[in-house]
Write a protein that holds these residues in place. Structure first.
Motif, PDB file in Angstrom:
ATOM      1  N   CYS A  67       0.840  -1.207   0.000  1.00 55.35           N
ATOM      2  CA  CYS A  67       0.000   0.000   0.000  1.00 55.35           C
ATOM      3  C   CYS A  67       0.870   1.250   0.000  1.00 55.35           C
ATOM      4  O   CYS A  67       0.604   2.200  -0.745  1.00 55.35           O
ATOM      5  N   GLY A 124       2.427   1.670  -3.310  1.00 62.08           N
ATOM      6  CA  GLY A 124       1.393   2.129  -4.240  1.00 62.08           C
ATOM      7  C   GLY A 124       1.158   3.627  -4.120  1.00 62.08           C
ATOM      8  O   GLY A 124       1.017   4.328  -5.125  1.00 62.08           O
ATOM      9  N   ILE A 164      -1.535   0.682  -9.004  1.00 60.67           N
ATOM     10  CA  ILE A 164      -2.686  -0.233  -9.017  1.00 60.67           C
ATOM     11  C   ILE A 164      -2.215  -1.668  -8.796  1.00 60.67           C
ATOM     12  O   ILE A 164      -2.836  -2.426  -8.040  1.00 60.67           O
ATOM     13  N   TYR A 208      -1.596  -2.123  -5.133  1.00 61.47           N
ATOM     14  CA  TYR A 208      -2.850  -2.252  -4.382  1.00 61.47           C
ATOM     15  C   TYR A 208      -3.495  -3.612  -4.622  1.00 61.47           C
ATOM     16  O   TYR A 208      -4.081  -4.198  -3.701  1.00 61.47           O
ATOM     17  N   ASP A 209      -3.367  -4.129  -5.841  1.00 61.82           N
ATOM     18  CA  ASP A 209      -3.864  -5.480  -6.122  1.00 61.82           C
ATOM     19  C   ASP A 209      -3.130  -6.502  -5.257  1.00 61.82           C
ATOM     20  O   ASP A 209      -3.749  -7.415  -4.700  1.00 61.82           O
ATOM     21  N   ARG A 267      -6.523   2.734  -4.414  1.00 60.38           N
ATOM     22  CA  ARG A 267      -6.604   2.236  -5.786  1.00 60.38           C
ATOM     23  C   ARG A 267      -7.665   3.023  -6.556  1.00 60.38           C
ATOM     24  O   ARG A 267      -7.472   3.356  -7.731  1.00 60.38           O
ATOM     25  N   TYR A 282      -7.129   5.076 -10.000  1.00 58.83           N
ATOM     26  CA  TYR A 282      -7.944   4.920 -11.210  1.00 58.83           C
ATOM     27  C   TYR A 282      -8.494   6.273 -11.696  1.00 58.83           C
ATOM     28  O   TYR A 282      -8.582   6.512 -12.905  1.00 58.83           O
ATOM     29  N   ASP A 314     -14.140   0.441  -6.603  1.00 54.81           N
ATOM     30  CA  ASP A 314     -13.249   0.390  -5.438  1.00 54.81           C
ATOM     31  C   ASP A 314     -13.713   1.319  -4.324  1.00 54.81           C
ATOM     32  O   ASP A 314     -13.669   0.956  -3.147  1.00 54.81           O
TER      33      ASP A 314
END
Length: 186
Positions: free
Chosen positions: A21, A24, A37, A40-41, A56, A60, A86
């Motif tokens: 995180c 990210g 992203i 975060y995935d 995330r 986006y 999200d």
């Protein structure tokens, strides 16, 4: 330096979702949205307790803005749909997250902005204002809420001559709050 340090940490603690995180967020600040992203995935796959959905979702939105600037409307709309998904999850997990409501409201605003008014879906407008109003109720001192809502009112006023005056006056009220809050920050 920040990413390098997080990379070293992740080499030692690869199963730490909070590290992903953090990386990210750093990637997002560097405008490396695909990398953000992906981090975060990975945090999600590690069942991280942090609000990776919020971060995330923001990535986006930023990625959608880049796509829109390069005239890739289909990709911009896809990224906004992912952001809304999200941020909706973030709100379900953290129902008092002003930041999640603010950013989902921004995503709805961008969705409205990117779609021509002839194809416009009024639900996006209604949902965007509802989220921005909820964000304002959760944190009445967040200058970003008033600025975003004012921008949305102005956009709506420009596109709808029949309600231009009422929307412009609502925008003016929000911008008055922006000025009041900005003065209090000095």
């Amino acid at each position: 330096d920040g990413i390098r340090n997080v990379n070293k940490f992740l080499q030692m603690e690869g199963g730490n979702g909070d590290g992903y995180c953090l990386r990210g967020q750093l990637n997002g600040k560097l405008k490396e949205y695909d990398s953000a992203i992906a981090d975060y995935d990975k945090a999600e796959s590690l069942k991280t307790s942090g609000d990776f959905n919020l971060f995330r979702g923001i990535a986006y939105i930023e990625k959608a803005d880049v796509a829109n600037t390069s005239k890739d409307l289909a990709n911009a709309l896809k990224n906004l749909a992912n952001a809304i998904k999200d941020l909706t999850i973030s709100i379900a997990v953290h129902p008092d997250s002003e930041e999640s409501y603010l950013n989902r409201g921004i995503a709805y605003q961008r969705m409205t902005d990117y779609i021509s008014m002839s194809d416009n879906h009024p639900d996006y407008i209604k949902l965007g204002f509802a989220d921005l109003d909820k964000a304002q109720k959760l944190d009445s001192e967040d200058i970003n809420v008033y600025s975003s809502r004012g921008e949305f009112h102005l956009f709506f006023a420009r596109k709808n001559p029949k309600i231009r005056v009422s929307e412009a006056s609502l925008a003016a009220a929000d911008y008055q709050e922006v000025l009041r809050l900005a003065k209090s920050l000095r």
